[in-house]
Structures are given as structure tokens and as C-alpha cells.
Design a protein around this motif. Structure first.
Motif, PDB file in Angstrom:
ATOM      1  N   THR A  69     -22.709  15.522   1.815  1.00 55.46           N
ATOM      2  CA  THR A  69     -21.521  15.925   2.575  1.00 55.46           C
ATOM      3  C   THR A  69     -20.278  15.294   1.946  1.00 55.46           C
ATOM      4  O   THR A  69     -20.359  14.257   1.274  1.00 55.46           O
ATOM      5  N   LEU A 193     -24.221  15.055  15.435  1.00 53.58           N
ATOM      6  CA  LEU A 193     -24.366  16.423  15.941  1.00 53.58           C
ATOM      7  C   LEU A 193     -24.196  17.409  14.787  1.00 53.58           C
ATOM      8  O   LEU A 193     -23.265  17.289  13.999  1.00 53.58           O
ATOM      9  N   ARG A 211     -11.218  19.824  11.620  1.00 53.11           N
ATOM     10  CA  ARG A 211     -10.336  19.941  10.462  1.00 53.11           C
ATOM     11  C   ARG A 211     -11.100  19.603   9.181  1.00 53.11           C
ATOM     12  O   ARG A 211     -11.812  18.612   9.097  1.00 53.11           O
TER      13      ARG A 211
HETATM   14  C1  LIG Z   1     -13.852  16.189   4.878  1.00 51.90           C
HETATM   15  S1  LIG Z   1     -14.608  15.562   6.323  1.00 51.90           S
HETATM   16  C2  LIG Z   1     -13.359  15.903   7.522  1.00 51.90           C
HETATM   17  C3  LIG Z   1     -12.946  14.687   8.283  1.00 51.90           C
HETATM   18  C4  LIG Z   1     -11.760  14.902   9.232  1.00 51.90           C
HETATM   19  N1  LIG Z   1     -12.056  15.919  10.201  1.00 51.90           N
HETATM   20  C5  LIG Z   1     -10.519  15.238   8.455  1.00 51.90           C
HETATM   21  O1  LIG Z   1      -9.982  16.351   8.554  1.00 51.90           O
HETATM   22  O2  LIG Z   1     -10.055  14.389   7.695  1.00 51.90           O
HETATM   23  C6  LIG Z   1     -15.829  16.832   6.682  1.00 51.90           C
HETATM   24  C7  LIG Z   1     -16.934  16.316   7.591  1.00 51.90           C
HETATM   25  O3  LIG Z   1     -17.692  17.406   8.123  1.00 51.90           O
HETATM   26  C8  LIG Z   1     -19.024  16.979   8.273  1.00 51.90           C
HETATM   27  N2  LIG Z   1     -19.932  18.141   8.395  1.00 51.90           N
HETATM   28  C9  LIG Z   1     -20.212  19.064   7.460  1.00 51.90           C
HETATM   29  N3  LIG Z   1     -21.111  19.939   7.927  1.00 51.90           N
HETATM   30  C10 LIG Z   1     -21.399  19.576   9.198  1.00 51.90           C
HETATM   31  C11 LIG Z   1     -22.248  20.093  10.207  1.00 51.90           C
HETATM   32  N4  LIG Z   1     -23.031  21.170   9.998  1.00 51.90           N
HETATM   33  N5  LIG Z   1     -22.280  19.474  11.395  1.00 51.90           N
HETATM   34  C12 LIG Z   1     -21.512  18.387  11.623  1.00 51.90           C
HETATM   35  N6  LIG Z   1     -20.683  17.837  10.712  1.00 51.90           N
HETATM   36  C13 LIG Z   1     -20.635  18.430   9.505  1.00 51.90           C
HETATM   37  C14 LIG Z   1     -19.265  16.158   7.029  1.00 51.90           C
HETATM   38  O4  LIG Z   1     -20.348  15.257   7.163  1.00 51.90           O
HETATM   39  C15 LIG Z   1     -17.925  15.435   6.845  1.00 51.90           C
HETATM   40  O5  LIG Z   1     -17.928  14.134   7.369  1.00 51.90           O
END
Ligand SMILES: C[S@@+](CC[C@H](N)C(=O)[O-])C[C@H]1O[C@@H](n2cnc3c(N)ncnc32)[C@H](O)[C@@H]1O
Length: 266
Positions: A69, A193, A211
């Protein structure tokens, strides 16, 4: 270095897309580079051997997700959302919300900076003895990101956009790092989750942050998730997405408010 065969690569891409929504089809080198140390530590000679382990050991799935991720984030990222929270949502709530209970969800929270920034905005707005309950639910699929959120220890770089008075008030410096105070941490409930799964919450939300998460999703997974968010929001509730993301008018029924901010009108 161990290389992914075409079959292993396409198998893994399909598996991750199906279960987690994330599209890794252009990330072949990243997968090889990030998984190499895992295979090496386990004395494995191929990715196929690793996938066999995955079938029987669900905890290994967390290792895979932690490696694959993209968790980059920082405090006060995309500040216009926090301005909108302060200037529009909180005044609306103050006028209309008699229960003094705000329900906010940071979906894809990574290491917590987004949720913690929102808490700082609300503390600033409501003051300390407000009687408002604004605890935030913060969820992510990555257990490593969640552990970092729980620890609340950040590099200086992550705080660069935070107002200096908040930096001074809510952090203690420890060596080159900054430790977040319990005053902020206790307002955030962290939970693993998977956004691709079916999930239910007892009460609907006033605001959902999702986001820079769906940018890694394929269109079908994104549409499905937007429909879930729509169902989980109160009428009048808001959805924040990343500034590089857009929601098509025909998905879910959200009304565009301003760039990357959407509202459920009915
Ligand atoms: C780039 S970060 C975004 C963090 C914050 N929301 C921001 O905008 O700075 C993306 C996050 O989405 C999570 N993610 C990706 N797929 C996911 C899923 N199916 N369920 C939950 N979280 C997920 C990843 O683990 C990662 O921590």
C-alpha cells in the motif's frame, strides 16, 4: 534478485484488485523491490512459494498489504478541506446539531495525520470545555500504518504545514521526531477496515474523508465504494476526496460543492 514471473505477477494483481480494490498492474518493479526482503527473510526462492504461504497464513496477508500500500501523508494535507471544515461545516453543525455529537470518518487514514489534523481544527473551533463529542473513526487496511497512527510519532517533514502554535501545543520533540499528545490521540478511534468489504455502522456520518485512496482503485471498485459512502452519510453530510480525484455525476448522487468536496442532499 528473485523475479516475478508473468503468471505470478498477473495472479497477484488480480488477487489484490479483487479483494482490496488497489490496481498494481503498473507496479511490477515496486512489487519485486518491496517483497524481496520478505522472501529473503523467509528463505524462499520464488513468489509462488510465498503465495502458497499466504493461502494458509492470514497474518502474512497483513505483511503483503503493509508492503504494497502507498501510505504517504502529512498533517494539514490539502488545507482547503480543513478550512471548509472550520468555516462551513462546524458553523452549520453549531447551528443545527442539537445532540452536539459529530460523526466523522477518516477512511484510508494511513498514519493518522488527516484525522489528527481534523481534531486540532475542532479543538480550536469548539474550545476545550465545549461539551461536543467529535471523536473521529480512522480506518485503514495497513496494520503498519495504523500502528504508526497509534504511536503518534512523526518526522519533522510531516508537520511542515501545521500552524506553529499547534506544533508547539500538541507535540513534544524527542530527538529528531515529534510525539503527538494524548489530548489529540484520544479523540481518534483506530481500526483496521477493508473498504472493499461489506461494512455497517450503527449511525450515519456527518463527514467522510476518503482522500487519496480511490486513486489506486479501478473504476468499478470506486463506484461501489462511493455508493456505500452515500448510504453511510446523513442527509446534508459531506464527502472529501483528494484534489486529484473527481466523482462522476452519475455515480451515487453526490452534489458537487467545490473541488473535491461533495454533499448528500437527500
Ligand atoms: C496515500 S494514503 C492516504 C492518506 C490520507 N487519506 C491522505 O489523503 O493523506 C492511502 C491509504 O489508503 C489505504 N488503502 C488502500 N486500499 C485500501 C482498502 N481497500 N481499504 C482500506 N484502506 C485502503 C492505504 O493503506 C493507505 O494508507
Amino acid at each position: 534478485m528473485i523475479q516475478l514471473t508473468d503468471q505470478e505477477f498477473y495472479g497477484l494483481v488480480k488477487f489484490i484488485r479483487m479483494h482490496y480494490g488497489i490496481d498494481l498492474s503498473k507496479k511490477r518493479l515496486l512489487i519485486e523491490a518491496r517483497m524481496y526482503s520478505v522472501l529473503y527473510e523467509k528463505h524462499l526462492f520464488s513468489f509462488s512459494q510465498y503465495f502458497e504461504i499466504l493461502k494458509h497464513d492470514s497474518s502474512e496477508l497483513n505483511t503483503l498489504l503493509n508492503k504494497l500500500t502507498t501510505n504517504h501523508t502529512y498533517f494539514m494535507r490539502e488545507p482547503s478541506h480543513f478550512q471548509f471544515l472550520k468555516n462551513t461545516i462546524l458553523p452549520e453543525q453549531q447551528k443545527e446539531n442539537r445532540e452536539h455529537n459529530l460523526r466523522i470518518w477518516s477512511a484510508g487514514c494511513s498514519s493518522g495525520e488527516e484525522a489528527y489534523t481534523a481534531v486540532m481544527v475542532m479543538k480550536d473551533y469548539f474550545g476545550t470545555s465545549s461539551g461536543w463529542d467529535y471523536r473521529i473513526l480512522a480506518t485503514d487496511i495497513s496494520t503498519k500504518a495504523l500502528a504508526n497512527a497509534q504511536a503518534g510519532v512523526y518526522a519533522e517533514e510531516s508537520l511542515k504545514d501545521l500552524p506553529s502554535q499547534w506544533k508547539e501545543r500538541y507535540f513534544k520533540k524527542a530527538g529528531s521526531e515529534y510525539v503527538l499528545s494524548d489530548e489529540i490521540k484520544r479523540e481518534v478511534i483506530l481500526m483496521q477496515l477493508n473498504l472493499m468489504e461489506d461494512f455497517h455502522f450503527q449511525k450515519p456520518f456527518d463527514l467522510i474523508f476518503c482522500r487519496n485512496v480511490m486513486i489506486y482503485f479501478q473504476q468499478a471498485a470506486k463506484s461501489e465504494l462511493l455508493q456505500k459512502f452515500y448510504r453511510l452519510l446523513k442527509v446534508g453530510g459531506y464527502l472529501f476526496v483528494g484534489h486529484s480525484e473527481t466523482i462522476q455525476h452519475d455515480t451515487a448522487g453526490f452534489r458537487y460543492v467545490e473541488p473535491s468536496i461533495y454533499r448528500k442532499d437527500n
